[in-house]
Design an enzyme around this catalytic site. Sequence first.
Site, PDB file in Angstrom:
ATOM      1  N   ASP A  45      -3.418  15.903  -5.365  1.00 43.54           N
ATOM      2  CA  ASP A  45      -3.907  14.367  -4.926  1.00 43.54           C
ATOM      3  C   ASP A  45      -4.949  13.844  -4.724  1.00 43.54           C
ATOM      4  O   ASP A  45      -5.758  14.935  -4.365  1.00 43.54           O
ATOM      5  CB  ASP A  45      -3.129  13.899  -3.857  1.00 43.54           C
ATOM      6  CG  ASP A  45      -1.506  13.668  -3.829  1.00 43.54           C
ATOM      7  OD1 ASP A  45      -0.784  13.242  -4.743  1.00 43.54           O
ATOM      8  OD2 ASP A  45      -0.482  14.347  -2.982  1.00 43.54           O
TER       9      ASP A  45
ATOM     10  N   ASP B  88       2.044   8.909  -8.706  1.00 46.97           N
ATOM     11  CA  ASP B  88       2.328   7.980  -7.475  1.00 46.97           C
ATOM     12  C   ASP B  88       2.474   6.676  -7.675  1.00 46.97           C
ATOM     13  O   ASP B  88       3.673   6.359  -7.005  1.00 46.97           O
ATOM     14  CB  ASP B  88       1.495   8.825  -6.091  1.00 46.97           C
ATOM     15  CG  ASP B  88       1.929  10.057  -5.883  1.00 46.97           C
ATOM     16  OD1 ASP B  88       3.005  11.392  -6.443  1.00 46.97           O
ATOM     17  OD2 ASP B  88       1.232  10.460  -5.095  1.00 46.97           O
TER      18      ASP B  88
END
Length: 156
Positions: A111, A129
């Site tokens: 991330d 995401d």
Amino acid sequence: MRYYAIAFVIIVIDQLTKWWVVANMELRESIPVIENFFYITSHRNTGAAWGILAGRMSFFYIITIIVIIFVAYYIQKFAKDSMLTGISLALILGGAIGNFIDRLFRKEVVDFFDVYIGNYNYPIFNIADSSLVVGVILVLIATFMDEKKKKERKQA
């Protein structure tokens, strides 16, 4: 076929951006993009959103495979009737596969989008995401639009 192409583009962009972060940043290193609002921060997640179910890789493998099969089926069944549905499902498929690749090969998800809203630090996320969230929102919109059309046809 075009919806699978959209999913493929999402997967490629997702994996390239994650590769760049891993290759060029130390873990937890943060690069300000917009001070006090948006940063590129190297982060790893062994769970789902907000670190839920951290370390449960076999669970994520099973769930993701089920989601991929389900979404591919729905693309075949409904995408030809609605471009919005097709695009939304393509975004979900691309996002699911993008994070699945990380879990499979890295045993964690990379991330890097780090957003602060006032004093709140939103959980760090990635392209996959984002694609999943936008895809789900578009599925909801497409569903509401479809229901509205069905209602209008019944009234006519």
